[in-house]
Scaffold this motif. Structure first.
Motif, PDB file in Angstrom:
ATOM      1  N   HIS A 137      29.166  42.528  26.805  1.00  0.00           N
ATOM      2  CA  HIS A 137      29.799  42.968  25.566  1.00  0.00           C
ATOM      3  C   HIS A 137      30.257  44.417  25.685  1.00  0.00           C
ATOM      4  O   HIS A 137      29.923  45.127  26.654  1.00  0.00           O
ATOM      5  CB  HIS A 137      28.857  42.790  24.382  1.00  0.00           C
ATOM      6  N   SER A 138      31.002  44.825  24.684  1.00  0.00           N
ATOM      7  CA  SER A 138      31.526  46.187  24.651  1.00  0.00           C
ATOM      8  C   SER A 138      30.378  47.186  24.538  1.00  0.00           C
ATOM      9  O   SER A 138      29.404  46.964  23.810  1.00  0.00           O
ATOM     10  CB  SER A 138      32.474  46.334  23.462  1.00  0.00           C
ATOM     11  N   ALA A 139      30.522  48.310  25.238  1.00  0.00           N
ATOM     12  CA  ALA A 139      29.508  49.366  25.153  1.00  0.00           C
ATOM     13  C   ALA A 139      29.544  50.079  23.811  1.00  0.00           C
ATOM     14  O   ALA A 139      28.609  50.825  23.473  1.00  0.00           O
ATOM     15  CB  ALA A 139      29.723  50.371  26.280  1.00  0.00           C
ATOM     16  N   ALA A 140      30.589  49.848  23.022  1.00  0.00           N
ATOM     17  CA  ALA A 140      30.703  50.524  21.729  1.00  0.00           C
ATOM     18  C   ALA A 140      29.881  49.842  20.632  1.00  0.00           C
ATOM     19  O   ALA A 140      29.756  50.392  19.530  1.00  0.00           O
ATOM     20  CB  ALA A 140      32.173  50.586  21.309  1.00  0.00           C
ATOM     21  N   GLN A 201      34.747  50.348  10.033  1.00  0.00           N
ATOM     22  CA  GLN A 201      35.915  50.477   9.164  1.00  0.00           C
ATOM     23  C   GLN A 201      37.015  49.477   9.489  1.00  0.00           C
ATOM     24  O   GLN A 201      37.647  48.928   8.594  1.00  0.00           O
ATOM     25  CB  GLN A 201      36.467  51.905   9.268  1.00  0.00           C
ATOM     26  N   ASP A 202      37.255  49.260  10.780  1.00  0.00           N
ATOM     27  CA  ASP A 202      38.412  48.455  11.191  1.00  0.00           C
ATOM     28  C   ASP A 202      37.929  47.158  11.820  1.00  0.00           C
ATOM     29  O   ASP A 202      37.338  47.158  12.903  1.00  0.00           O
ATOM     30  CB  ASP A 202      39.268  49.243  12.181  1.00  0.00           C
ATOM     31  N   ALA A 203      38.197  46.036  11.130  1.00  0.00           N
ATOM     32  CA  ALA A 203      37.766  44.742  11.667  1.00  0.00           C
ATOM     33  C   ALA A 203      38.546  44.343  12.911  1.00  0.00           C
ATOM     34  O   ALA A 203      38.120  43.467  13.668  1.00  0.00           O
ATOM     35  CB  ALA A 203      37.935  43.659  10.598  1.00  0.00           C
ATOM     36  N   LEU A 204      39.709  44.984  13.149  1.00  0.00           N
ATOM     37  CA  LEU A 204      40.536  44.656  14.314  1.00  0.00           C
ATOM     38  C   LEU A 204      40.384  45.665  15.440  1.00  0.00           C
ATOM     39  O   LEU A 204      41.207  45.711  16.364  1.00  0.00           O
ATOM     40  CB  LEU A 204      42.005  44.560  13.895  1.00  0.00           C
ATOM     41  N   ASP A 205      39.347  46.476  15.368  1.00  0.00           N
ATOM     42  CA  ASP A 205      39.091  47.467  16.411  1.00  0.00           C
ATOM     43  C   ASP A 205      38.931  46.766  17.755  1.00  0.00           C
ATOM     44  O   ASP A 205      38.113  45.863  17.901  1.00  0.00           O
ATOM     45  CB  ASP A 205      37.809  48.245  16.077  1.00  0.00           C
ATOM     46  N   SER A 207      37.482  47.558  20.336  1.00  0.00           N
ATOM     47  CA  SER A 207      36.177  47.751  20.982  1.00  0.00           C
ATOM     48  C   SER A 207      35.146  46.728  20.512  1.00  0.00           C
ATOM     49  O   SER A 207      34.030  46.699  21.024  1.00  0.00           O
ATOM     50  CB  SER A 207      35.664  49.164  20.705  1.00  0.00           C
ATOM     51  N   LEU A 208      35.505  45.875  19.548  1.00  0.00           N
ATOM     52  CA  LEU A 208      34.576  44.853  19.051  1.00  0.00           C
ATOM     53  C   LEU A 208      34.803  43.557  19.828  1.00  0.00           C
ATOM     54  O   LEU A 208      35.656  42.744  19.475  1.00  0.00           O
ATOM     55  CB  LEU A 208      34.797  44.627  17.551  1.00  0.00           C
ATOM     56  N   TRP A 209      34.073  43.381  20.922  1.00  0.00           N
ATOM     57  CA  TRP A 209      34.238  42.163  21.715  1.00  0.00           C
ATOM     58  C   TRP A 209      32.955  41.802  22.452  1.00  0.00           C
ATOM     59  O   TRP A 209      32.144  42.662  22.792  1.00  0.00           O
ATOM     60  CB  TRP A 209      35.392  42.293  22.709  1.00  0.00           C
ATOM     61  N   THR A 210      32.812  40.514  22.671  1.00  0.00           N
ATOM     62  CA  THR A 210      31.746  39.966  23.510  1.00  0.00           C
ATOM     63  C   THR A 210      32.325  38.799  24.294  1.00  0.00           C
ATOM     64  O   THR A 210      33.076  37.991  23.745  1.00  0.00           O
ATOM     65  CB  THR A 210      30.567  39.469  22.668  1.00  0.00           C
ATOM     66  N   GLU A 211      32.003  38.718  25.578  1.00  0.00           N
ATOM     67  CA  GLU A 211      32.471  37.621  26.418  1.00  0.00           C
ATOM     68  C   GLU A 211      31.300  36.727  26.808  1.00  0.00           C
ATOM     69  O   GLU A 211      30.251  37.216  27.239  1.00  0.00           O
ATOM     70  CB  GLU A 211      33.151  38.145  27.684  1.00  0.00           C
ATOM     71  N   ILE A 212      31.496  35.411  26.629  1.00  0.00           N
ATOM     72  CA  ILE A 212      30.553  34.416  27.130  1.00  0.00           C
ATOM     73  C   ILE A 212      31.047  33.999  28.505  1.00  0.00           C
ATOM     74  O   ILE A 212      32.174  33.510  28.648  1.00  0.00           O
ATOM     75  CB  ILE A 212      30.470  33.198  26.191  1.00  0.00           C
ATOM     76  N   LEU A 213      30.248  34.197  29.530  1.00  0.00           N
ATOM     77  CA  LEU A 213      30.699  33.928  30.892  1.00  0.00           C
ATOM     78  C   LEU A 213      30.785  32.426  31.138  1.00  0.00           C
ATOM     79  O   LEU A 213      29.968  31.639  30.627  1.00  0.00           O
ATOM     80  CB  LEU A 213      29.754  34.581  31.891  1.00  0.00           C
TER      81      LEU A 213
END
Length: 791
Positions: A137-140, A201-205, A207-213
Motif C-alpha cells: 500500500h501507499s506509504a502515505a 480532505q480529497d477522496a481522489l488523492d 496517494s490513497l491506494w492499496t494493491e492486492i498482489l
C-alpha cells in the motif's frame, strides 16, 4: 451383500409377517461388520441396503402384492453404481486466474471494494480453507485509520491494518469457516484509506491506494467423494459446471470411424460446448479404456464398432455383438441406449452412447443434446425409444443478440445471467455504471438514424452544476444530460443517436450517473448516501438496418456466422477424409465445441461425414468445413480457388508467389465461397502435417487467439518446439483476398430492394429512364391512333 439380499428373500417367504421386523434387525446386525470391512478396504462410505430394505419391509397394513412390486425397485436403487473417489488432496486457487485481477488489483480512494467469485466442486468435502492475502500500500496511509476487511458470502473473516513501511509486501493468512461455503461463493475485499489522523480532505488523492498482489490465493484441503452414476444431475458427472479445474473428456476411438460416430460425437461435443460457455474444457481421442485421473470417458458407437464395450460392467448384456434386454432379446434397431458406468480397474466415470444400429446411436446422442429431453433423465441406464423433433429456429433467431424487431425496449434485452433487464438503481457519488450487451447480429447492416430514448429518474439533493447522466457505446461517449433539478426528476427522456457503423457483434452500452451532493462535508461519506439514479426498463431503441453479410470473412467466425445461422447448426456439415486420423478427429471435436459455445438453441443438428459418403444435396445446400492435412484434404476445391494455397511437396502459393518450405508446421484456416452454392462458404481447417493441425486446434481453443480472426485466411505457428498451452507462444498472420468476397442478402423484400438501390443505382437509373421512354412511346402511339379514329 448379494448373499444377504438372497437370504432376505428366502426368509421373507418362510417367516410370518409379524416376526419380520426381528428379521430386519438380525440382518442389519449381520451386515454391520461387512460394511466396516468394505470401508477399510475401499476407503469409502459403505452402501446401506439394510436401511433401504427396512423402509420397504412389509407391514400389517400393506398388502403383500404392493411390497412384492416395490422390493425390486428399492434393491436396484441400493445397488446403484458409484465411481471411485480420487485421493484426498490440496488445491490452490490463485487470484490471477480471475480476469478481473490479471497482473494487478488496485483499490483507490477513501473507500473501495472488489469482489471475486469462486465455486466449490460438487464432489468435494472441504476439510479446511485458508486465504493467503499478499498486498502492499501507499506509504502515505495513516495506520490507525486505514485497513483491509475481508468477507466471504457477506461474512467477515478478518481485518488487516495497513501499517507497512514503504515498499514492503504484507502477508496475512486467514481461516475461512467451512460452514459459510456454498456452491457459488463471493470473496469481497474492502479498504478504508486515510492519509490524515483527523480528516482526509480529497477522496481522489492519488496517494490513497492499496494493491492486492495476483499471487494471493485460496488453499483448499478437501476429500473427493464417490460419484453416484445417475443421469438425474446431467450434464454432471460428465461435466461439472462448479469445477475449479478444466473439465476433461476422452473419446474412445472406434476401430472403424463411420458417419454415425462422426455426427454423434460432433453433436455431443457441441452440446458440451454449450454447457461450458466460458469454462475451460479439454477433449481428446484415445484408443484405450485407461484414462487419466479427472477425465471422463465417452464411448460412442454400437457394440460392433466399439468391441471394448464387452470389457465394461454394463447394465445390459452384449450377446453376439448386440445389446440384449433382461429376457435375452436384442434391443430394437431404433432404440438407443445411454449408460453410466466405470472403466475397469481405475473405476473412472464412463458414458456409453450406444445401440444396435447407427440410427440408434445418433438418436441417443441427440437425446443428450436437447435440454427438453435430458431434463427428464434419471437412473444409470436409459433406453431412448423416441426423441422429440425440435423444429429448426429461424436463421434470424439469435437469443444473445439484439432482437430482430427494429423497435424494442431495454426489457427485451437480457443481463449476464440470461434474465430480462429491469429497472436498475445505483446509489452514491461513485455509483457503478449500468453496462449491458448491445450485440448486433452478424448479418445486421445499420443505416443512419438509429436512436436510443433513455428513460431515467434521479433523486433530490444533487448538485445541478456537476451532476449528469451519460451514455457510452464501447467506451466512447455519445450523449449526456445535466441533472438540473435539486428536487429530483422522474421518467425523464434523453435522446441518444447511435452511430450505425460503430454497433458491432461485441458492442456494450454503458449508462453512467455522475452524482454529486449539493453540500460537501469534510471527512464524511454520508453526504452522498441519499443520491440515487434509476435507468428504466422502458428505455426504447429504434434501429434502422438491412439484412445481409459479406462473405467470406473470418471476422464473422467470432460469432459463429455463417455456420451458426440457424443456431441449431442445421446448415453446417463437417467433412473429413475417408479414414480420418486421431489428430483430425480431435480438430473436428474442437471446432464442434467452438460452435456450441457460440450458439444457443433447443437442439443440435450438426452433421459430419466422410468425404466418400457426403450426399450431393448436403454439399450443394450446406456450409462446409473440410478437415484434414493437405495430402488427404477432403475438399480440394478450397485450394483451387483464388487466394492462399497449399500444394504437394510442401509448396504454398500466394498471389504471384510460390515457394517450397521444409518443414511447414503452420496451421491454416481458409474460407472461400462454396463452388456449389454462391450463398454458402467452404472453410478449410488444414496444414501440411499433423503437427500443423494441432496449431489450428490451438487457434480454435484459445480465446485470445480466436478473437483476433479477420480476413479470409489465418496462418498460425508455434514459437516453441513443444505444444504449448500459453496463447503468447503462438503467432497468427491474416491474409485477405478481397475480390473473392460477395454480398449475401437475406430473403427479405425490403432489404433486397434497399440493397439493390444502394449497390446498383447507376444501372437502375438507366433502367428507369429506358422504361420511362418506352412507356412514353407506347402512350404516344396510343394517342396517335385515338386521334386517327376520332378524325
Amino acid at each position: 451383500m448379494p448373499l444377504i439380499t438372497t437370504l432376505f428373500r428366502w426368509l421373507r417367504l418362510l417367516i410370518p409377517r409379524q416376526h419380520r421386523p426381528w428379521l430386519l434387525l438380525f440382518l442389519a446386525g449381520l451386515s454391520l461388520p461387512m460394511g466396516f470391512a468394505t470401508l477399510a478396504a475401499a476407503g469409502t462410505a459403505p452402501a446401506t441396503p439394510p436401511m433401504l430394505m427396512a423402509q420397504a419391509a412389509p407391514t400389517d397394513s400393506a398388502p403383500d402384492g404392493e411390497n412384492a412390486e416395490s422390493a425390486p425397485e428399492i434393491e436396484a436403487a441400493s445397488d446403484r453404481p458409484q465411481a471411485r473417489a480420487e485421493d484426498p488432496g490440496e488445491y490452490v486457487l490463485e487470484f490471477n486466474r480471475s480476469p478481473l485481477v490479471g497482473n494487478q488489483l488496485r483499490l483507490e480512494g477513501i473507500y473501495d471494494e472488489t469482489r471475486l467469485r469462486f465455486t466449490r466442486p460438487r464432489n468435494w468435502t472441504v476439510g479446511s480453507v485458508k486465504l493467503l492475502l499478499r498486498f502492499r500500500h501507499s506509504a502515505a496511509l495513516y495506520a490507525t485509520r486505514s485497513n483491509l476487511n475481508i468477507l466471504i458470502n457477506d461474512t467477515s473473516i478478518g481485518s488487516v491494518p495497513l501499517n507497512l513501511p514503504q515498499g514492503e509486501i504484507g502477508d496475512t493468512v486467514l481461516d475461512v469457516p467451512v460452514g459459510i461455503l456454498q456452491d457459488y461463493n463471493e470473496l469481497t475485499i474492502t479498504t478504508l484509506q486515510n492519509n490524515s489522523p483527523t480528516c482526509t480532505q480529497d477522496a481522489l488523492d492519488p496517494s490513497l491506494w492499496t494493491e492486492i498482489l495476483p499471487d494471493s490465493k485460496l488453499v483448499f484441503d478437501f476429500e473427493p467423494q464417490p460419484v453416484a452414476l445417475d443421469f438425474n444431475q446431467y450434464p454432471y458427472p460428465i461435466f461439472d459446471d462448479l469445477s475449479l479445474t478444466s473439465n476433461q473428456v476422452a473419446y474412445l476411438q472406434p476401430e472403424a470411424v463411420d458417419d454415425a460416430w462422426l455426427s454423434a460425437a460432433a453433436q455431443f461435443q457441441a452440446a458440451l460446448g454449450r454447457f461450458a460457455e466460458f469454462r475451460p474444457l479439454d477433449s481428446r481421442v484415445t484408443t484405450e479404456l485407461a484414462i487419466q485421473p479427472g477425465e471422463r470417458l465417452v464411448i460412442v458407437g454400437t457394440p460392433a464398432t466399439q468391441p471394448a464395450l464387452a470389457d465394461l460392467d454394463l447394465p445390459l448384456e452384449i450377446v453376439e455383438g448386440q445389446l440384449v434386454d433382461e429376457n435375452g432379446a436384442p434391443l430394437p434397431d431404433e432404440t438407443g441406449a445411454l449408460m453410466l458406468t466405470t472403466t475397469p480397474e481405475s473405476e473412472r466415470i464412463a458414458l456409453v452412447v450406444t445401440g444396435n444400429s447407427d440410427a440408434a446411436v445418433v438418436k441417443a446422442a441427440r437425446f443428450l443434446a436437447q435440454p427438453a429431453d435430458w431434463q427428464i433423465a434419471t437412473g444409470y441406464l436409459m433406453l431412448v425409444n423416441e426423441v422429440s423433433e425440435v423444429p429448426s429456429p429461424d436463421p434470424r433467431d439469435w437469443p444473445r443478440y439484439l432482437p430482430s424487431e427494429d423497435e424494442f425496449q431495454l426489457a427485451d434485452l437480457t443481463n449476464y445471467f440470461g434474465e430480462p433487464m429491469g429497472d436498475v438503481t445505483v446509489r452514491g457519488s461513485q455509483a457503478p455504471a449500468l453496462e449491458f450487451d448491445f450485440r448486433a447480429r452478424p448479418d445486421d447492416r445499420f443505416l443512419p438514424n438509429n436512436t436510443m430514448m433513455l428513460e431515467y429518474s434521479y433523486g433530490p439533493q444533487v448538485n445541478p452544476l456537476t451532476s449528469l447522466v451519460e451514455v457510452q457505446l464501447d467506451g466512447v461517449g455519445l450523449e449526456g444530460d445535466r441533472l438540473t433539478s435539486v428536487d429530483g426528476a422522474k421518467h425523464k427522456v434523453l435522446k441518444v443517436a447511435l452511430p450505425g457503423d460503430k454497433i458491432t457483434p461485441q458492442s456494450k452500452i454503458r449508462v453512467n450517473f455522475q452524482l454529486d451532493p449539493r453540500e460537501r462535508r469534510s471527512c464524511s461519506r454520508v453526504t452522498d448516501a441519499q443520491l440515487w439514479g434509476t435507468i428504466h426498463a422502458e428505455t426504447r431503441f429504434d434501429l434502422s438496418r438491412e439484412l445481409g453479410s459479406r462473405i467470406p470473412d473470418l471476422k464473422l467466425l467470432k460469432t459463429g456466422y455463417p455456420f451458426a445461422a440457424p443456431q441449431d447448426l442445421s446448415s453446417t456439415a463437417l467433412v473429413l477424409p475417408d479414414q480420418p486420423s486421431t489428430t483430425e478427429l480431435e480438430l473436428m471435436l474442437e471446432f464442434a465445441e467452438r460452435l456450441g459455445r457460440l450458439s444457443q438453441a433447443n437442439s443440435i443438428q450438426l452433421a459430419a461425414y466422410r468425404v466418400g459418403q457426403l450426399p450431393s444435396e448436403v454439399r450443394d445446400s450446406h456450409h462446409l468445413v473440410g478437415i484434414g492435412t493437405q495430402a488427404s484434404f477432403p475438399l480440394p476445391e478450397a485450394f483451387a480457388a483464388d487466394g492462399f494455397k497449399l500444394d504437394e511437396s510442401f509448396s504454398r502459393e500466394w498471389q504471384q508467389s510460390k515457394i517450397q518450405t521444409i518443414p511447414d508446421r503452420e496451421g491454416l484456416i481458409k474460407q472461400v465461397l462454396s463452388p456449389w452454392n454462391d450463398e454458402r462458404v467452404l472453410m478449410a481447417l488444414s496444414a501440411q502435417i499433423p503437427e500443423g493441425l494441432r496449431q489450428t486446434q490451438q487457434l480454435l481453443a484459445k480465446d485470445p487467439l480466436f478473437y483476433q480472426m479477420r480476413g479470409d485466411t489465418a496462418l498460425i505457428k508455434a514459437d516453441t518446439a513443444e505444444l504449448s498451452e500459453d496463447p503468447n507462444d503462438y503467432t497468427v498472420e491474416f491474409l485477405t483476398q478481397a475480390p473473392a468476397q460477395t454480398d449475401v442478402i437475406e430473403k427479405d423484400a425490403s432489404s433486397r430492394l434497399r440493397h439493390l438501390f444502394r449497390t446498383s443505382w447507376i444501372v437502375l437509373t438507366g433502367g428507369v429512364i429506358a422504361a420511362a421512354l418506352l412507356v412514353y412511346g407506347v402512350l404516344q402511339l396510343y394517342l396517335k391512333r385515338y386521334r386517327t379514329v376520332e378524325d
